[in-house]
Motif scaffolding. Structure first.
Motif, mmCIF file in Angstrom:
data_model
loop_
_atom_site.group_PDB
_atom_site.id
_atom_site.type_symbol
_atom_site.label_atom_id
_atom_site.label_comp_id
_atom_site.label_asym_id
_atom_site.label_seq_id
_atom_site.Cartn_x
_atom_site.Cartn_y
_atom_site.Cartn_z
ATOM 1 N N LYS A 109 53.232 38.859 56.980
ATOM 2 C CA LYS A 109 53.949 39.216 55.753
ATOM 3 C C LYS A 109 53.772 40.700 55.523
ATOM 4 O O LYS A 109 52.767 41.287 55.948
ATOM 5 C CB LYS A 109 53.345 38.496 54.546
ATOM 6 N N SER A 110 54.767 41.289 54.816
ATOM 7 C CA SER A 110 54.570 42.699 54.492
ATOM 8 C C SER A 110 53.529 42.810 53.376
ATOM 9 O O SER A 110 53.290 41.858 52.624
ATOM 10 C CB SER A 110 55.885 43.360 54.110
ATOM 11 N N LEU A 111 52.927 43.984 53.334
ATOM 12 C CA LEU A 111 51.799 44.204 52.434
ATOM 13 C C LEU A 111 52.283 44.619 51.046
ATOM 14 O O LEU A 111 53.140 45.483 50.916
ATOM 15 C CB LEU A 111 50.916 45.303 53.039
ATOM 16 N N ASP A 112 51.713 43.997 50.028
ATOM 17 C CA ASP A 112 52.008 44.382 48.661
ATOM 18 C C ASP A 112 50.663 44.676 47.982
ATOM 19 O O ASP A 112 49.889 43.753 47.691
ATOM 20 C CB ASP A 112 52.741 43.226 47.958
ATOM 21 N N PHE A 113 50.397 45.989 47.793
ATOM 22 C CA PHE A 113 49.082 46.396 47.297
ATOM 23 C C PHE A 113 48.748 45.787 45.934
ATOM 24 O O PHE A 113 47.581 45.640 45.591
ATOM 25 C CB PHE A 113 49.003 47.926 47.206
ATOM 26 N N SER A 114 49.798 45.425 45.168
ATOM 27 C CA SER A 114 49.522 44.909 43.826
ATOM 28 C C SER A 114 48.911 43.500 43.874
ATOM 29 O O SER A 114 48.473 42.972 42.861
ATOM 30 C CB SER A 114 50.810 44.896 42.996
ATOM 31 N N ARG A 115 48.899 42.909 45.055
ATOM 32 C CA ARG A 115 48.319 41.561 45.158
ATOM 33 C C ARG A 115 46.810 41.586 45.456
ATOM 34 O O ARG A 115 46.203 40.554 45.704
ATOM 35 C CB ARG A 115 49.043 40.763 46.242
ATOM 36 N N ILE A 116 46.244 42.798 45.509
ATOM 37 C CA ILE A 116 44.796 42.899 45.772
ATOM 38 C C ILE A 116 44.034 42.808 44.448
ATOM 39 O O ILE A 116 44.357 43.496 43.483
ATOM 40 C CB ILE A 116 44.457 44.246 46.463
ATOM 41 N N ARG A 117 43.025 41.943 44.413
ATOM 42 C CA ARG A 117 42.151 41.800 43.245
ATOM 43 C C ARG A 117 40.709 41.770 43.716
ATOM 44 O O ARG A 117 40.434 41.359 44.844
ATOM 45 C CB ARG A 117 42.429 40.484 42.511
ATOM 46 N N GLU A 118 39.791 42.207 42.861
ATOM 47 C CA GLU A 118 38.367 42.096 43.185
ATOM 48 C C GLU A 118 37.737 41.053 42.276
ATOM 49 O O GLU A 118 37.954 41.077 41.064
ATOM 50 C CB GLU A 118 37.666 43.430 42.943
ATOM 51 N N GLU A 119 36.941 40.168 42.871
ATOM 52 C CA GLU A 119 36.221 39.177 42.069
ATOM 53 C C GLU A 119 34.720 39.447 42.149
ATOM 54 O O GLU A 119 34.240 40.026 43.127
ATOM 55 C CB GLU A 119 36.469 37.773 42.634
ATOM 56 N N VAL A 120 33.986 38.995 41.128
ATOM 57 C CA VAL A 120 32.540 39.219 41.134
ATOM 58 C C VAL A 120 31.756 37.940 40.793
ATOM 59 O O VAL A 120 30.622 38.008 40.344
ATOM 60 C CB VAL A 120 32.143 40.358 40.157
ATOM 61 N N THR A 121 32.365 36.788 41.069
ATOM 62 C CA THR A 121 31.713 35.504 40.745
ATOM 63 C C THR A 121 30.307 35.413 41.343
ATOM 64 O O THR A 121 29.379 34.978 40.680
ATOM 65 C CB THR A 121 32.564 34.324 41.292
ATOM 66 N N SER A 122 30.147 35.840 42.614
ATOM 67 C CA SER A 122 28.842 35.731 43.274
ATOM 68 C C SER A 122 28.150 37.093 43.386
ATOM 69 O O SER A 122 27.196 37.241 44.154
ATOM 70 C CB SER A 122 29.018 35.155 44.682
ATOM 71 N N SER A 123 28.629 38.081 42.652
ATOM 72 C CA SER A 123 28.085 39.435 42.761
ATOM 73 C C SER A 123 27.362 39.803 41.462
ATOM 74 O O SER A 123 27.732 39.309 40.397
ATOM 75 C CB SER A 123 29.203 40.449 43.008
ATOM 76 N N TRP A 124 26.382 40.708 41.577
ATOM 77 C CA TRP A 124 25.584 41.086 40.397
ATOM 78 C C TRP A 124 26.341 42.076 39.503
ATOM 79 O O TRP A 124 25.929 43.225 39.318
ATOM 80 C CB TRP A 124 24.255 41.683 40.849
ATOM 81 N N TYR A 125 27.490 41.641 38.997
ATOM 82 C CA TYR A 125 28.269 42.456 38.052
ATOM 83 C C TYR A 125 28.819 41.532 36.973
ATOM 84 O O TYR A 125 29.066 40.347 37.231
ATOM 85 C CB TYR A 125 29.468 43.132 38.734
ATOM 86 N N ARG A 126 29.060 42.127 35.803
ATOM 87 C CA ARG A 126 29.737 41.372 34.752
ATOM 88 C C ARG A 126 31.223 41.350 35.053
ATOM 89 O O ARG A 126 31.763 42.306 35.614
ATOM 90 C CB ARG A 126 29.521 42.048 33.391
ATOM 91 N N GLU A 127 31.875 40.279 34.663
ATOM 92 C CA GLU A 127 33.320 40.160 34.879
ATOM 93 C C GLU A 127 34.051 41.217 34.053
ATOM 94 O O GLU A 127 33.600 41.608 32.992
ATOM 95 C CB GLU A 127 33.819 38.781 34.417
ATOM 96 N N LYS A 128 35.198 41.690 34.529
ATOM 97 C CA LYS A 128 36.058 42.536 33.693
ATOM 98 C C LYS A 128 37.483 42.026 33.829
ATOM 99 O O LYS A 128 37.838 41.413 34.842
ATOM 100 C CB LYS A 128 35.959 44.010 34.099
#
Ligand code: NFE
Length: 467
Positions: free
Chosen positions: A258-277
């Protein structure tokens, strides 16, 4: 009864990575990648002049500083609407290409082969896992000669980068609007002469050596597959007056391109030592939270349409149609080696298009407001920088490096990161010597410096046990 194996730190990679696997009946049944060092370049950049970003972000890493410096400058140029002259783009590609050659050769000879080749019984080749080393004595000796020879090749690649970048690592000539280094016949000759030495090494040593390992460890063609989903941001190839690509951008998910659509990139932090935003990549930042329940890493979890994608030489060679032999530990090594040849060809072509006496820089004025993003292919894969500027100061900066994609942890849907997934099913013959696990992880060429990007806030964040 499952047995837990903790390899922490896993050495012969960049930075500090911990691997935890559970093994049942000699097979990995669960896996966790742990980035054990808090970094935070995004916090360092906040409130600074935008021009600082292209120098500060290079300090994220000593291996792929060229990529961070160039992604940052592309990000700033996109924010300010600046298009540098082709000469400047070619010179940047010459810097990036030299760095990639250095990184790939370094990875194979100095980070990866000691998983397959028995080095001499002296440090730094000891201690090592016992067991499955299949090469004959004379082959081991030849590989160790190449191990030493490769150091000289790395020096040559660094010189190539320094010709156009002023020094290596951490070049100083790439600036917003172009570069400060003017092309001369001398510099072109000095670069091409070195490039040909590297070509000779790739043809006569590197490629044959990778093929030898691929043949002798053929069973690793069915180990470490992972999801088989790929991501590539692509690379421009500046030739003459027309722009061709060196690598196509795109994604490959569940067998579909598929062609790339940068707007579909998200970062999650469920298992990371950060608070959600709540915000997207353009604003806000994840605040560290060392007490977060269920978290096990400083690495965040980038996802594309919710999918965990592998990035790196195999992904870009696959998406570009240059490699389709398979997806495994061995295929990652083969694709990386074959890619060096493609890069050498492309650099030889691009350098011919430099116009001596042509412009290398476009004058500009930095507006006080802007938002932009810069994307390129670093040695380990897709690298993105995002910036927001207000009142001539950086208000937000975000970096997602290739190793963040590859070493990402479990997300909110319980989906494992690509390396974690690749580890599932890995056979482990001797739980006291889990060399198979190390082989799978190192095939991705992990870089933790990039994956977690360091500031040490006042005081200690958390204590870690080195096992
Ligand atoms: Ni620190 Fe890097 C590369 C980048 S890794 S080495 O290649 O960006 O994720």
């Amino acid at each position: 009864m499952p047995v837990k194996i903790v390899i922490d730190p896993l050495t012969r990679l960049e930075g500090h990575l911990g691997i935890e696997v559970e093994v049942d009946d000699h097979k990995v049944i669960s896996a966790r990648c742990k980035g054990n060092m808090f970094r935070g370049f995004e916090f360092i950049l906040k409130g600074r002049a935008p021009q600082d970003a292209l120098h500060i972000t290079q300090r994220i890493c000593g291996v792929c500083s060229a990529s961070h410096g160039c992604a940052s400058v592309m990000c700033l140029e996109s924010a300010f609407g600046i298009v540098p002259p082709d000469n400047a783009k070619i010179i940047r590609n010459l810097i990036l290409g030299a760095d990639c050659l250095q990184s790939h050769i370094f990875h194979f000879y100095h980070l990866a082969i000691l998983d397959y080749v028995l080095g001499p019984d002296i440090p730094p080749f000891l201690p090592r896992y016992k067991g499955d080393y299949r090469l004959s004595k004379s082959m081991n000796r030849t590989f160790m000669e190449h191990y030493l020879e490769a150091f000289k090749i790395l020096a040559i690649a660094h010189e190539m980068r320094a010709i156009w970048g002023g020094k290596s690592p951490h070049h100083v000539t790439v600036v917003i609007g172009g570069v400060t280094e003017k092309p001369t016949v001398d510099k072109i000759t000095a670069y091409v002469w070195r490039l040909r030495q590297i070509r000779e090494f790739i043809d006569s040593v590197y490629l044959p050596d990778v093929m030898t390992i691929a043949k002798i460890y053929e069973d690793y063609r069915s180990i470490g597959r992972g999801y088989g989903n790929f991501l590539a941001y692509g690379m421009e190839n500046i030739v003459g007056d027309s722009k061709k690509t060196m690598f196509r951008s795109g994604v490959y998910i569940k067998g579909e391109y598929k062609s790339l659509d940068f707007s579909r990139i998200r970062e999650e932090v469920t298992s990371s030592w950060y608070r959600e935003k709540r915000d997207d990549l353009k604003s806000g930042e994840f605040q560290p939270d060392v007490e977060k329940e269920g978290a096990y890493t400083w690495i965040k979890a980038p996802r594309y349409e919710g999918e965990a994608l592998e990035t790196g030489p195999l992904a870009r060679m696959w998406i570009n149609g240059d490699y389709s032999q398979g997806i495994s530990v061995i295929d990652r090594h083969l694709a990386r080696a074959m890619e060096t040849k493609k890069i050498v060809d492309s650099l030889e072509e691009q350098i011919k298009s430099i116009k001596i006496g042509g412009p290398v820089y476009k004058k500009f004025e930095i507006p006080s407001f802007g938002w932009g993003a810069g994307f390129l292919e670093a040695p380990r894969g897709a690298l993105g920088h995002w910036i927001r500027v207000r009142d001539s100061k950086i208000t937000h900066y975000e970096v997602i490096s290739p190793s963040t994609w590859n070493l990402s942890p479990q997300d909110s849907k319980g989906r494992l990161g690509p390396v974690e997934k690749a580890l599932i099913g890995t056979p482990v013959v001797d739980i006291d010597n889990p060399i198979e696990v190390a082989r799978v992880v190192r095939s991705f060429d992990p870089c933790l410096s990039c994956a977690v990007h360091l500031i040490k806030p006042n005081g200690e964040l958390k204590k870690f046990r080195i096992v």
